[in-house]
Every structure is written in structure tokens, then in C-alpha cells.
Design an enzyme around this catalytic site. Structure first.
Site, PDB file in Angstrom:
ATOM      1  N   GLY A 271       0.820  -1.202   0.000  1.00 43.98           N
ATOM      2  CA  GLY A 271       0.000   0.000   0.000  1.00 43.98           C
ATOM      3  C   GLY A 271       0.849   1.243   0.000  1.00 43.98           C
ATOM      4  O   GLY A 271       2.069   1.197  -0.179  1.00 43.98           O
ATOM      5  N   GLY A 274       3.013   1.153   3.442  1.00 43.14           N
ATOM      6  CA  GLY A 274       3.664  -0.056   3.945  1.00 43.14           C
ATOM      7  C   GLY A 274       3.317  -1.279   3.134  1.00 43.14           C
ATOM      8  O   GLY A 274       2.644  -1.195   2.100  1.00 43.14           O
ATOM      9  N   SER A 275       3.787  -2.423   3.620  1.00 41.04           N
ATOM     10  CA  SER A 275       3.594  -3.688   2.924  1.00 41.04           C
ATOM     11  C   SER A 275       3.053  -4.734   3.892  1.00 41.04           C
ATOM     12  O   SER A 275       3.270  -4.646   5.101  1.00 41.04           O
ATOM     13  CB  SER A 275       4.913  -4.180   2.327  1.00 41.04           C
ATOM     14  OG  SER A 275       5.469  -3.218   1.454  1.00 41.04           O
ATOM     15  N   VAL A 276       2.353  -5.724   3.348  1.00 43.34           N
ATOM     16  CA  VAL A 276       1.788  -6.798   4.153  1.00 43.34           C
ATOM     17  C   VAL A 276       2.441  -8.116   3.749  1.00 43.34           C
ATOM     18  O   VAL A 276       2.519  -8.436   2.562  1.00 43.34           O
ATOM     19  CB  VAL A 276       0.267  -6.898   3.973  1.00 43.34           C
ATOM     20  CG1 VAL A 276      -0.299  -8.041   4.813  1.00 43.34           C
ATOM     21  CG2 VAL A 276      -0.410  -5.583   4.353  1.00 43.34           C
ATOM     22  N   LYS A 290       1.643  -6.471   8.836  1.00 41.09           N
ATOM     23  CA  LYS A 290       1.619  -5.181   8.143  1.00 41.09           C
ATOM     24  C   LYS A 290       2.774  -4.335   8.644  1.00 41.09           C
ATOM     25  O   LYS A 290       2.785  -3.883   9.786  1.00 41.09           O
ATOM     26  CB  LYS A 290       0.290  -4.468   8.383  1.00 41.09           C
ATOM     27  CG  LYS A 290       0.156  -3.141   7.653  1.00 41.09           C
ATOM     28  CD  LYS A 290      -1.221  -2.537   7.864  1.00 41.09           C
ATOM     29  CE  LYS A 290      -1.374  -1.227   7.114  1.00 41.09           C
ATOM     30  NZ  LYS A 290      -2.721  -0.633   7.305  1.00 41.09           N
ATOM     31  N   ASP A 385     -11.720   5.305   3.890  1.00 43.91           N
ATOM     32  CA  ASP A 385     -10.970   4.785   2.738  1.00 43.91           C
ATOM     33  C   ASP A 385     -11.532   3.433   2.279  1.00 43.91           C
ATOM     34  O   ASP A 385     -10.778   2.473   2.082  1.00 43.91           O
ATOM     35  CB  ASP A 385      -9.490   4.653   3.095  1.00 43.91           C
ATOM     36  CG  ASP A 385      -8.590   4.618   1.862  1.00 43.91           C
ATOM     37  OD1 ASP A 385      -9.048   5.043   0.786  1.00 43.91           O
ATOM     38  OD2 ASP A 385      -7.441   4.180   1.976  1.00 43.91           O
TER      39      ASP A 385
END
Length: 539
Positions: A271, A274-276, A290, A385
Site C-alpha cells: 500500500g 507499507g507492505s503486508v 503489516k 478509505d
């Protein structure tokens, strides 16, 4: 009978006394119905029950002292009823209870000091009742208490300031007639604290200044040591029981081991902040990690927001945050792992498809989650969102709403607020995108766009939308006679019933995306209408 789930129906009358005679019954979900009896005394004799959710009914009467016999109880939600009487002292004997929600009832009497014995308690909401007396100082000893709300009661006396009370703010103590305490609670200073305050002022004025240089030097050393060992130091928001691990602390190195050093092979999503990653821990449990990119502006605030909001939410259509790992240069959330990815993948990736029943199931799950955020919590929460990438699907294709990084909490007296943080282009309501105006109706607008996207398989930022042509205008101009020309071709068949349902869905989507917020339906009405449409599809 192990699990009863009949929530959000139109059930009425008395709760059956036979519920307490089911020896294997572990979970009861009956919230949001019209039951109008007292709670059967037989229910409190069950020693297997772990979760009891009876909120938002019309239940009357008082709580039995026998509640203390429910040794296995972990969550009890009785909010939004008409229960009266005092909170039984025996409630303090529930040593496994982590979640106790009694708000919006007619309870009176005082808060039992025995609640300080509930060592596992994390969430306690007693707001909107008629409770009097003082707040027991014994509650300061509750190690895991992350949420405590007693607003809109008749409490008096000093607000505790030790333990987790040091982290609570004034909004949790509003509208009580005689509370006093620390200035951050926006109440009067307790009279008995004046000498103590004077001594504190003397200490600050005459003793601490000579020690300033020593303190500064010590602080410099501490900061240096924290930076060196920061990655080993964690700050957790939840207890070990939530994670299911043998220990309660999750370190930076455990996250590295679980994700093979954050290897790209374990990356499941990326995203804006950040990243998951998929993480497999030493006990073979799989969770989503996350990891926030702290070089991105707003990442720190997003992490804090998700921790603050998600730790208090409980709903089957919300992604559950298990715990967090936080130090100076690393922040991550450990979440439930959703093996079926997100809605965006199922709409646009090759070899993935959803029929009309599955799509309806997903959006109804989402509306249930948003209704809880808007109306089922002590204050309204605006997600801000809503979009397909933030809607996750579990192993049973049940939708879970996630990513609360820019969510906002509206206080009881707020109908609208303003923010500089904006959501995703294409999904934002006009008043949100142009002026940063926040209300629950901006989620309704985003939900309307989500409805259009789910059934047309077109993103609001698709290349066909340029100039003055928007997704909203495209759908509106096709309604009602040309709707079947714009919906996803995978949904087309000769069933006239399907066409009628798709027209109804698009009509609802158009209503949700009207320009004026007050003309949009509330999410509860949206949820009810979609369930009726779903019944037609099923038939």
C-alpha cells in the site's frame, strides 16, 4: 449445539430458558433483534460459554449474581438494552473475561471494586447508564485494560490516575456530575490534592533544576542505548492470549523469522504507507504482518490510529488486529491472515471470478461492518478509505474490512468534523475531497462507488472515465433501461430476476452517491435493502 448465530434478524419475544441447558454451547450471537424478556437465569449456570453477545435488543431486568459462575466467559456484550439494577459484585470473579460492554442501559448503583480482580480485562464500557458513586481505585491494577468508558453517568469523586488510566483521555469521562482529577480529564482538581500539588510544585521549582545537567546526560546515554537495541525492544497493545503464542511479546527478530527476513516471496500486498507479509510463527500459526514504511509521511500517525481504533473493535466483518511490534525504527501490526486475498484480486485478476450471489455476500458483509462502525460502537467511527483493496476475504469468503490508517473517531456531540487527511481518488465524497469535511455519510458515498465497481467491474479511475464523465454519471445515465449494458458480462444470463436485482443494486448505489450528504441513506438502511435483494437472488 456449539455455536448459535442469529444476529441482525427480526426475532422477538422471550429468550428461551433452554439456552442454559445446552452443555456444549460456547458461543451465542443474538445481537440486534427484538427480544424483550429478562435474561434467563439458566444461562448464568453454563460453564462452557465463552462469548455472549445480546446487544441492541429490548432486554429487561437485572443481572444475576450467578454471573460469577461463568468461569470460561471471555466476552460479554449486553449494550443497547433496558437492563436495570446494579452490576453484581460477583462479576469480578470472571477471571477469563477480556471484553465487558454494558453501555446504553439503565444500570444504577456503583461500580463494584471487585472488577479490579478481573486480571484479563482489556475492554470495559459502562457509558450511558445511571451509575453513581466513585470509580474504584482497584481498576488501576488491571494490567491489560486498554479501553475504559464511563461517560454519561452520575459518577463523583476522583478519577484514578495510575496504571492504564494514565493513557485515558477526557472523552471517556464526559457528562458526570462530580468527577475530579488530573487536568487532562477536563474536570475540577480534587480538593484533597492541593497539598500534594503544592509539594510537587516545590519539587519542580527548587530541587529538579540542579539536577538538569545530570538528567540530560543520562537521557543522552539512554537514547544511544535504545537506538542500538531498539529492534529488540517491543511495545505490545494486546495480551498473549490473542496471539495464541506461548509468550506475550513479539520481537522484531521473531517477525523476521516468520517472514524469512521480509522476503518478497511472502509479500501479499503493498500500500501507500507499507507492505503486508504472510508470516508463519514457531507454533505453525499463520498471520499477516503489516509493516509500516516509516520513511513515508504519515506512517507513524497511521500506525497509532490503527492501534487506537482497532484494539477496541469487535465484529466478525472487521479484520482483527492480534498484536503490534513497535520501536523507534520499526512498526508493524500482526493481523488475522486472510487466505483469499482482497476483493480487488477477485474482481480484476485472471482466473478469479465471483458470481452475483458471492458479490452480494461480500458487499452485505461490508455494510454490516460499516454499520457497526457508525452505530454499534460507543462513538461513530468513519473509515474514510473504503475500496476493494481494503476488503479482505477469509477462508469461507466472508468479507472483512481492514486498513484503518486514516479512520476518524467522531465524539458523541460531533455530527461532522474536518481533516486534512484525504482518502483515495475516485472513492471520496465531494465534501470530503474538496473541504476535508468528515461524517459517516462519506463512507456511504464510498460504499456507493464500491457497489458500482463490484457489479460493473470498472474502477472509478478507469481510462473510460475522463473529462466530465465519472463512474457515477456513467451509471446514472444508464439507469434504468441500459443497466444490463454496463454490468460485468460475467453476470449476464437469461434470468429476468437477476436483471431486476441488478437494477435495484444500481438504484441504491446512485442514492448513496448523491452530492448532498443529508440526502444519502444511512448504512443501516442500505444493509437492510441489500439483504432483501439477496433474498430475491437466492430464490
Amino acid at each position: 449445539m456449539f455455536h448459535i448465530d442469529l444476529d441482525e434478524n427480526g426475532l422477538s419475544g422471550k429468550l428461551p430458558s433452554c439456552l442454559g441447558n445446552l452443555p456444549s454451547l460456547t458461543y451465542i450471537y443474538l445481537f440486534e433483534n427484538f427480544f424483550n424478556s429478562s435474561i434467563p437465569s439458566t444461562l448464568w449456570s453454563s460453564n462452557r460459554l465463552q462469548i455472549v453477545s445480546l446487544s441492541r435488543n429490548l432486554l429487561e431486568g437485572s443481572l444475576s449474581d450467578a454471573i460469577g459462575n461463568m468461569n470460561s466467559l471471555r466476552e460479554l456484550n449486553l449494550s443497547g438494552n433496558q437492563l436495570t439494577g446494579s452490576i453484581p459484585r460477583s462479576t469480578g470473579e470472571l477471571q477469563s473475561l477480556t471484553y465487558l460492554c454494558l453501555d446504553n442501559n439503565k444500570f444504577n448503583g456503583s461500580i463494584p471494586s471487585s472488577l479490579g480482580n478481573m486480571r484479563a480485562l482489556q475492554y470495559l464500557d459502562l457509558s450511558h447508564n445511571n451509575i453513581s458513586g466513585s470509580i474504584p481505585m482497584s481498576l488501576e491494577t488491571l494490567t491489560y485494560l486498554d479501553y475504559f468508558n464511563v461517560s454519561f453517568n452520575e459518577l463523583t469523586g476522583q478519577i484514578p490516575d495510575g496504571g492504564h488510566f494514565a493513557n485515558f483521555t477526557s472523552k471517556f469521562f464526559l457528562h458526570n456530575k462530580g468527577l475530579c482529577g488530573a487536568s487532562r480529564f477536563n474536570v475540577e482538581v480534587c480538593k484533597g490534592n492541593t497539598p500534594k500539588s503544592s509539594r510537587r510544585n516545590i519539587l519542580l521549582r527548587y530541587i529538579l533544576p540542579p539536577m538538569a545537567l545530570i538528567i540530560l546526560a543520562a537521557a543522552a546515554i539512554v537514547i544511544y542505548m535504545i537506538k542500538r537495541r531498539g529492534r529488540d525492544s517491543t511495545l505490545l497493545s494486546f495480551s498473549e492470549s490473542n496471539l495464541g503464542l506461548k509468550h506475550g511479546r513479539i520481537s522484531y527478530y521473531e517477525i523476521l523469522r516468520a517472514t524469512d527476513n521480509l522476503d518478497i516471496s511472502n509479500l501479499v500486498g503493498k500500500g501507500s504507507i507499507g507492505s503486508v507479509y504472510k508470516g508463519t510463527f514457531s507454533n505453525e500459526m499463520i498471520y499477516a504482518i503489516k509493516v509500516f514504511d516509516l520513511d513515508v509521511q504519515g506512517a507513524f500517525k497511521s500506525f497509532d490510529t490503527e492501534c487506537q481504533i482497532m484494539r477496541s473493535l469487535r465484529h466478525r466483518n472487521l479484520v482483527k488486529v492480534i498484536t503490534s511490534c513497535s520501536n523507534l525504527d520499526f512498526k508493524a501490526l500482526v493481523l488475522e491472515y486472510m487466505p483469499n486475498g482482497n476483493l480487488e484480486k477477485w474482481l480484476y485478476s485472471p482466473n478469479f471470478s465471483l458470481n452475483i450471489g458471492q458479490r452480494l455476500g461480500v458487499i452485505i458483509d461490508v455494510s454490516s461492518a460499516i454499520e457497526y462502525l457508525h452505530q454499534g460502537y460507543s462513538s461513530s467511527i468513519v473509515h474514510c478509505d473504503l475500496k476493494p483493496s481494503n476488503i479482505l476475504l477469509d477462508e469461507n469468503m466472508v468479507a472483512r474490512v481492514g486498513d484503518f490508517g486514516i479512520a476518524k473517531l467522531l465524539t458523541h456531540d460531533q455530527r461532522m468534523a474536518q481533516t486534512k487527511t484525504l482518502g483515495t481518488i475516485g472513492y471520496m465524497a465531494p465534501e470530503y475531497g474538496s473541504g476535508g469535511l468528515l461524517s459517516t455519510f462519506i463512507d456511504v458515498y464510498s460504499y456507493g462507488i464500491l457497489l458500482m465497481e463490484t457489479f460493473t467491474k470498472k474502477r472509478p479511475t478507469d481510462e473510460i472515465f475522463f473529462g466530465e464523465l465519472t463512474m457515477k454519471k456513467w451509471v446514472s445515465e444508464s439507469f434504468p433501461n441500459s443497466i444490463m449494458q454496463i454490468v460485468d458480462t460475467e453476470l449476464l444470463n437469461a434470468d429476468a430476476n437477476i436483471e431486476e436485482c441488478l437494477v435495484s443494486i444500481m438504484e441504491l448505489a446512485i442514492e448513496c452517491t448523491t452530492d448532498l450528504p443529508d440526502e444519502r441513506p444511512n448504512i443501516k438502511d442500505v444493509h437492510v435493502r441489500l439483504k432483501k435483494i439477496n433474498m430475491k437472488v437466492a430464490n
